[in-house]
Scaffold this motif. Sequence first.
Motif, mmCIF file in Angstrom:
data_model
loop_
_atom_site.group_PDB
_atom_site.id
_atom_site.type_symbol
_atom_site.label_atom_id
_atom_site.label_comp_id
_atom_site.label_asym_id
_atom_site.label_seq_id
_atom_site.Cartn_x
_atom_site.Cartn_y
_atom_site.Cartn_z
ATOM 1 N N ALA A 1 1.207 3.254 3.259
ATOM 2 C CA ALA A 1 1.802 2.552 4.307
ATOM 3 C C ALA A 1 3.543 2.658 3.917
ATOM 4 C CB ALA A 1 1.454 1.017 4.464
ATOM 5 N N GLU B 1 0.735 -1.114 0.155
ATOM 6 C CA GLU B 1 -0.101 0.048 -0.060
ATOM 7 C C GLU B 1 0.968 1.149 0.019
ATOM 8 O OE1 GLU B 1 -3.081 2.212 -0.069
ATOM 9 O OE2 GLU B 1 -3.718 0.146 0.311
ATOM 10 N N VAL C 1 7.938 -1.452 5.999
ATOM 11 C CA VAL C 1 7.116 -2.134 4.762
ATOM 12 C C VAL C 1 8.327 -2.840 3.950
ATOM 13 C CG1 VAL C 1 5.852 -1.864 2.836
ATOM 14 C CG2 VAL C 1 5.511 -0.609 4.697
ATOM 15 N N GLN D 1 9.208 -6.082 5.487
ATOM 16 C CA GLN D 1 8.130 -7.076 5.581
ATOM 17 C C GLN D 1 8.430 -7.848 4.108
ATOM 18 O OE1 GLN D 1 4.128 -6.354 7.228
ATOM 19 N NE2 GLN D 1 5.185 -4.351 7.715
ATOM 20 N N LEU E 1 0.568 -5.128 3.231
ATOM 21 C CA LEU E 1 1.620 -5.182 4.497
ATOM 22 C C LEU E 1 1.137 -3.837 5.187
ATOM 23 C CD1 LEU E 1 4.800 -6.062 2.295
ATOM 24 C CD2 LEU E 1 3.473 -7.623 3.550
ATOM 25 N N GLU E 2 1.799 -4.055 6.702
ATOM 26 C CA GLU E 2 1.521 -3.095 7.663
ATOM 27 C C GLU E 2 2.601 -2.132 7.715
ATOM 28 O OE1 GLU E 2 -1.395 -2.895 9.320
ATOM 29 O OE2 GLU E 2 -2.279 -4.537 8.215
ATOM 30 N N GLN E 3 2.547 -1.094 8.232
ATOM 31 C CA GLN E 3 3.552 0.103 8.220
ATOM 32 C C GLN E 3 4.212 -0.027 9.766
ATOM 33 O OE1 GLN E 3 1.256 3.391 7.525
ATOM 34 N NE2 GLN E 3 1.235 4.076 9.719
ATOM 35 N N GLY E 4 3.838 -1.051 10.468
ATOM 36 C CA GLY E 4 4.435 -1.187 11.728
ATOM 37 C C GLY E 4 6.062 -0.827 12.006
#
Length: 109
Positions: free
Chosen positions: A17, A14, A25, A28, A102-105
């Motif tokens: 993100a 995304e 990102v 990941q 995918l998450e932006q953690g």
Amino acid sequence: DAILAEGGNPVVIETQALLQNPAAVLAQVCERVGLVFDPVMLEWPAGPKPEDGAWAPHWYANVHESTGFAPYQASDRAIPDRVRPVLDAAMPLYERLAVYALEQGAPRA
């Protein structure tokens, strides 16, 4: 569909993100595809690259000026009516892919 049919989990990035936390990102992405994340992936020298291809002069002006990921900037621009049918056709596909984004953690150590 082929990845899902084989029991895999597609890698979907995304843009928001990615721009809000490129290191997280990309870490990941690397983990999912079996690569080692290296912070050098977050910066690059300005200018054209040999692998850019024939369309680079037409499409890559901003990329050639960049040296890293630009910060995310929300936009409040209206969608022109002339492209609304394209957006309407694309949204179901986007929504289907967004489930796998995918998450932006925090970046992995």
